[in-house]
Design a protein around this motif. Structure first.
Motif, PDB file in Angstrom:
ATOM      1  N   PRO A   1     -65.743  -2.786  48.974  1.00 55.68           N
ATOM      2  CA  PRO A   1     -67.099  -2.082  48.653  1.00 55.68           C
ATOM      3  C   PRO A   1     -67.364  -1.744  46.947  1.00 55.68           C
ATOM      4  CG  PRO A   1     -65.512  -0.889  49.630  1.00 55.68           C
ATOM      5  CD  PRO A   1     -64.727  -1.890  49.126  1.00 55.68           C
ATOM      6  N   ARG A   2     -68.799  -1.100  46.830  1.00 58.39           N
ATOM      7  CA  ARG A   2     -68.971  -0.835  45.002  1.00 58.39           C
ATOM      8  C   ARG A   2     -69.747   0.423  45.532  1.00 58.39           C
ATOM      9  NH1 ARG A   2     -71.282  -5.857  45.619  1.00 58.39           N
ATOM     10  NH2 ARG A   2     -73.416  -4.511  45.641  1.00 58.39           N
ATOM     11  N   TYR A   3     -70.150   1.299  46.682  1.00 60.75           N
ATOM     12  CA  TYR A   3     -70.657   2.371  46.793  1.00 60.75           C
ATOM     13  C   TYR A   3     -70.137   3.381  47.864  1.00 60.75           C
ATOM     14  CZ  TYR A   3     -74.172  -0.594  44.546  1.00 60.75           C
ATOM     15  OH  TYR A   3     -75.263  -1.277  43.847  1.00 60.75           O
ATOM     16  N   HIS A   4     -69.599   4.267  47.212  1.00 57.52           N
ATOM     17  CA  HIS A   4     -69.262   5.169  48.254  1.00 57.52           C
ATOM     18  C   HIS A   4     -69.702   6.631  48.737  1.00 57.52           C
ATOM     19  CE1 HIS A   4     -65.818   2.647  47.735  1.00 57.52           C
ATOM     20  NE2 HIS A   4     -66.052   2.672  46.594  1.00 57.52           N
ATOM     21  N   GLU A   5     -71.479   6.915  47.855  1.00 60.83           N
ATOM     22  CA  GLU A   5     -71.493   7.796  48.093  1.00 60.83           C
ATOM     23  C   GLU A   5     -73.392   7.754  48.634  1.00 60.83           C
ATOM     24  OE1 GLU A   5     -70.208  10.322  45.295  1.00 60.83           O
ATOM     25  OE2 GLU A   5     -69.968  12.012  45.875  1.00 60.83           O
ATOM     26  N   ILE A   6     -74.234   8.379  49.608  1.00 58.36           N
ATOM     27  CA  ILE A   6     -75.430   7.621  49.435  1.00 58.36           C
ATOM     28  C   ILE A   6     -75.929   8.134  48.231  1.00 58.36           C
ATOM     29  CG2 ILE A   6     -77.600   8.664  50.863  1.00 58.36           C
ATOM     30  CD1 ILE A   6     -75.507   8.436  53.655  1.00 58.36           C
ATOM     31  N   GLU A   7     -75.861   9.612  47.652  1.00 62.50           N
ATOM     32  CA  GLU A   7     -76.353   9.953  46.622  1.00 62.50           C
ATOM     33  C   GLU A   7     -76.212   9.197  45.228  1.00 62.50           C
ATOM     34  OE1 GLU A   7     -75.369  13.436  49.581  1.00 62.50           O
ATOM     35  OE2 GLU A   7     -73.985  11.718  48.652  1.00 62.50           O
ATOM     36  N   ARG A   8     -75.494   7.616  45.326  1.00 69.44           N
ATOM     37  CA  ARG A   8     -75.438   6.549  44.099  1.00 69.44           C
ATOM     38  C   ARG A   8     -75.882   5.401  45.026  1.00 69.44           C
ATOM     39  NH1 ARG A   8     -72.440   7.704  40.081  1.00 69.44           N
ATOM     40  NH2 ARG A   8     -71.430  10.504  40.495  1.00 69.44           N
TER      41      ARG A   8
ATOM     42  N   PRO B   1     -78.395   3.254  44.695  1.00 71.00           N
ATOM     43  CA  PRO B   1     -79.607   2.626  44.094  1.00 71.00           C
ATOM     44  C   PRO B   1     -81.153   2.490  44.691  1.00 71.00           C
ATOM     45  CG  PRO B   1     -78.207   1.066  43.680  1.00 71.00           C
ATOM     46  CD  PRO B   1     -77.579   1.836  44.601  1.00 71.00           C
ATOM     47  N   ALA B   2     -82.035   2.652  44.140  1.00 68.01           N
ATOM     48  CA  ALA B   2     -83.460   2.655  45.315  1.00 68.01           C
ATOM     49  C   ALA B   2     -83.543   1.075  45.916  1.00 68.01           C
ATOM     50  CB  ALA B   2     -84.824   2.752  44.400  1.00 68.01           C
ATOM     51  N   SER B   3     -83.040   0.045  45.326  1.00 68.24           N
ATOM     52  CA  SER B   3     -83.349  -1.406  45.831  1.00 68.24           C
ATOM     53  C   SER B   3     -82.437  -1.318  46.962  1.00 68.24           C
ATOM     54  CB  SER B   3     -83.304  -2.388  44.693  1.00 68.24           C
ATOM     55  OG  SER B   3     -82.189  -2.633  44.022  1.00 68.24           O
ATOM     56  N   LEU B   4     -81.075  -1.344  47.176  1.00 65.87           N
ATOM     57  CA  LEU B   4     -79.973  -1.201  47.834  1.00 65.87           C
ATOM     58  C   LEU B   4     -80.497  -0.640  49.144  1.00 65.87           C
ATOM     59  CD1 LEU B   4     -76.864  -1.745  49.029  1.00 65.87           C
ATOM     60  CD2 LEU B   4     -76.390   0.814  47.908  1.00 65.87           C
ATOM     61  N   ALA B   5     -81.114   0.999  48.982  1.00 67.61           N
ATOM     62  CA  ALA B   5     -81.400   1.478  50.247  1.00 67.61           C
ATOM     63  C   ALA B   5     -82.629   0.541  50.327  1.00 67.61           C
ATOM     64  CB  ALA B   5     -81.942   2.878  49.810  1.00 67.61           C
ATOM     65  N   LEU B   6     -83.225   0.191  50.526  1.00 67.43           N
ATOM     66  CA  LEU B   6     -84.435  -0.415  50.368  1.00 67.43           C
ATOM     67  C   LEU B   6     -84.479  -1.751  51.914  1.00 67.43           C
ATOM     68  CD1 LEU B   6     -87.760  -0.983  50.873  1.00 67.43           C
ATOM     69  CD2 LEU B   6     -87.586  -2.054  48.224  1.00 67.43           C
ATOM     70  N   LYS B   7     -83.275  -2.326  50.568  1.00 70.73           N
ATOM     71  CA  LYS B   7     -82.651  -3.213  51.686  1.00 70.73           C
ATOM     72  C   LYS B   7     -81.857  -3.219  53.321  1.00 70.73           C
ATOM     73  CE  LYS B   7     -81.736  -6.480  47.252  1.00 70.73           C
ATOM     74  NZ  LYS B   7     -81.058  -6.530  45.860  1.00 70.73           N
ATOM     75  N   ILE B   8     -81.313  -2.149  52.571  1.00 67.57           N
ATOM     76  CA  ILE B   8     -80.854  -1.906  54.072  1.00 67.57           C
ATOM     77  C   ILE B   8     -81.642  -1.190  55.674  1.00 67.57           C
ATOM     78  CG2 ILE B   8     -79.130   0.148  55.434  1.00 67.57           C
ATOM     79  CD1 ILE B   8     -77.153   0.331  52.614  1.00 67.57           C
ATOM     80  N   GLY B   9     -82.922  -0.913  54.773  1.00 71.91           N
ATOM     81  CA  GLY B   9     -84.000  -0.660  55.391  1.00 71.91           C
ATOM     82  C   GLY B   9     -84.545  -1.709  56.293  1.00 71.91           C
ATOM     83  N   LEU B  10     -85.201  -2.560  55.744  1.00 72.80           N
ATOM     84  CA  LEU B  10     -84.745  -4.015  55.770  1.00 72.80           C
ATOM     85  C   LEU B  10     -83.874  -4.540  57.252  1.00 72.80           C
ATOM     86  CD1 LEU B  10     -86.452  -5.245  52.686  1.00 72.80           C
ATOM     87  CD2 LEU B  10     -88.018  -4.804  54.717  1.00 72.80           C
ATOM     88  N   PHE B  11     -82.874  -4.446  57.125  1.00 77.55           N
ATOM     89  CA  PHE B  11     -82.240  -4.406  58.428  1.00 77.55           C
ATOM     90  C   PHE B  11     -82.393  -3.933  59.283  1.00 77.55           C
ATOM     91  CE2 PHE B  11     -79.097  -6.803  54.336  1.00 77.55           C
ATOM     92  CZ  PHE B  11     -78.769  -8.013  54.604  1.00 77.55           C
ATOM     93  N   GLN B  12     -82.410  -2.622  58.769  1.00 74.56           N
ATOM     94  CA  GLN B  12     -82.379  -2.706  60.102  1.00 74.56           C
ATOM     95  C   GLN B  12     -83.862  -2.632  60.997  1.00 74.56           C
ATOM     96  OE1 GLN B  12     -82.812   3.283  61.240  1.00 74.56           O
ATOM     97  NE2 GLN B  12     -84.468   2.097  59.965  1.00 74.56           N
TER      98      GLN B  12
ATOM     99  N   PHE C   1     -80.998  11.702  47.830  1.00 76.84           N
ATOM    100  CA  PHE C   1     -80.578  11.615  48.982  1.00 76.84           C
ATOM    101  C   PHE C   1     -81.292  10.775  49.982  1.00 76.84           C
ATOM    102  CE2 PHE C   1     -79.693  13.547  53.153  1.00 76.84           C
ATOM    103  CZ  PHE C   1     -78.391  12.883  53.627  1.00 76.84           C
ATOM    104  N   VAL C   2     -82.522  11.932  49.483  1.00 74.27           N
ATOM    105  CA  VAL C   2     -83.358  11.913  50.275  1.00 74.27           C
ATOM    106  C   VAL C   2     -84.684  11.062  50.191  1.00 74.27           C
ATOM    107  CG1 VAL C   2     -85.823  13.093  50.305  1.00 74.27           C
ATOM    108  CG2 VAL C   2     -83.948  14.134  50.438  1.00 74.27           C
ATOM    109  N   LEU C   3     -84.726  10.804  48.775  1.00 77.12           N
ATOM    110  CA  LEU C   3     -84.941   9.002  48.172  1.00 77.12           C
ATOM    111  C   LEU C   3     -83.935   7.941  49.040  1.00 77.12           C
ATOM    112  CD1 LEU C   3     -87.182   7.512  46.794  1.00 77.12           C
ATOM    113  CD2 LEU C   3     -85.740   7.391  45.270  1.00 77.12           C
ATOM    114  N   ALA C   4     -83.114   8.105  49.017  1.00 80.47           N
ATOM    115  CA  ALA C   4     -82.456   7.104  50.147  1.00 80.47           C
ATOM    116  C   ALA C   4     -82.987   6.439  51.348  1.00 80.47           C
ATOM    117  CB  ALA C   4     -81.244   6.959  49.923  1.00 80.47           C
ATOM    118  N   ILE C   5     -83.138   8.020  52.127  1.00 84.90           N
ATOM    119  CA  ILE C   5     -83.426   7.786  53.098  1.00 84.90           C
ATOM    120  C   ILE C   5     -84.889   7.441  53.618  1.00 84.90           C
ATOM    121  CG2 ILE C   5     -83.033   9.617  55.088  1.00 84.90           C
ATOM    122  CD1 ILE C   5     -80.627   8.597  54.584  1.00 84.90           C
TER     123      ILE C   5
END
Length: 266
Positions: free
Chosen positions: A136-143, A145-156, A83-87
């Motif tokens: 949708p394929r992802y239903h929990e922040i804890e799941r 992938p690191a690449s997904l969180a980074l891509k969402i951050g690029l959108f932000q 969770f923390v890594l995704a954030i």
């Protein structure tokens, strides 16, 4: 001063109501400030600082979950660490680009016309994405992938353009990456905590010597009203988007951007 305090309270309400829905709180503040002729603290400090009120609302409403994550980190819980890594990964692009482009963004992009155009284009993007949303394929922040969180951050980071909407860019990026609506909205909530805290600290640091007691009072009033309004939104948004999706916000953005362009130039 009384008039300024009333304006600060109104702007706090606007901030709280719009921070976590995909309509751009910064864009709304710029437009309302233009209409009111609000003369607040220098360097756009007021607009950024009162966002902490909205962030506090998230921290309190989700206190239980954040506390469990904190305790899980100490106990070596892998879900807490994911969770923390995704954030952190979601926050990274905005942190880097915010420091590099802070001056340019404040000097050039904080303009009502930029806001109106971004509102309209963002509204169209919401309608298109909602129309062609895949399963949708992802239903929990804890799941995530690191690449997904980074891509969402690029959108932000696109939301550095006023009118785009931080929550909107984050949510739409998550939807495009296969995250379900409810989880996308919640990830946007949590991602706002380090993002807006960092933006506020940077703005206060760069303008600290220009602030005075009156500025602190205005910021305090805006902070409190932003907190109260945001608490209402955070408690209701997830259920709302789970039922109606994000299309209503798309239509709202298009209507508001068009009306404000007419107001500014006709």
């Amino acid at each position: 001063m009384a008039e300024q305090l009333l304006q600060a309270a109104l702007l706090g309400i606007v901030e709280g109501l719009t921070e976590f829905i995909p309509v751009s709180s910064t864009g709304h503040l710029i437009l309302v400030i233009e209409i009111l002729g609000f003369a607040g603290p220098p360097g756009r400090v007021f607009e950024v600082a009162i966002q902490l009120g909205a962030i506090l609302a998230v921290c309190l409403i989700y206190f239980g979950r954040l506390w469990r994550v904190t305790m899980g980190l100490g106990g070596g819980d892998p879900r807490a660490w994911r969770f923390v890594l995704a954030i952190l990964l979601g926050f990274l692009p905005a942190a880097v680009l915010g420091v590099l482009l802070h001056g340019f963004i404040k000097a050039v992009l904080f303009h009502p016309t930029v806001v109106c155009v971004a509102l309209i284009l963002g509204g169209i993007a919401i309608l298109v994405i909602e129309r062609f949303l895949s399963h949708p394929r992802y239903h929990e922040i804890e799941r995530f992938p690191a690449s997904l969180a980074l891509k969402i951050g690029l959108f932000q980071s696109i939301a550095m353009i006023p009118g785009v909407s931080r929550s909107g860019a984050t949510i739409l990026g998550a939807l495009l990456m296969g995250v379900d609506r409810r989880t996308a909205a919640e990830f946007s909530f949590f991602l706002a905590i380090p993002t807006m805290l960092g933006a506020t600290v940077l703005d206060l640091y760069k303008n600290w010597e220009h602030l005075n007691t009156d500025d602190a009072l205005l910021i305090g009033v805006g902070f409190v009203t932003a907190f109260l309004a945001a608490a209402v939104v955070v408690r209701t948004l997830v259920d709302f988007v789970g039922r109606y999706g994000f299309a209503p916000f798309g239509w709202y953005r298009i209507a508001l951007g068009s009306l404000m362009l007419a107001f500014l130039y006709l």
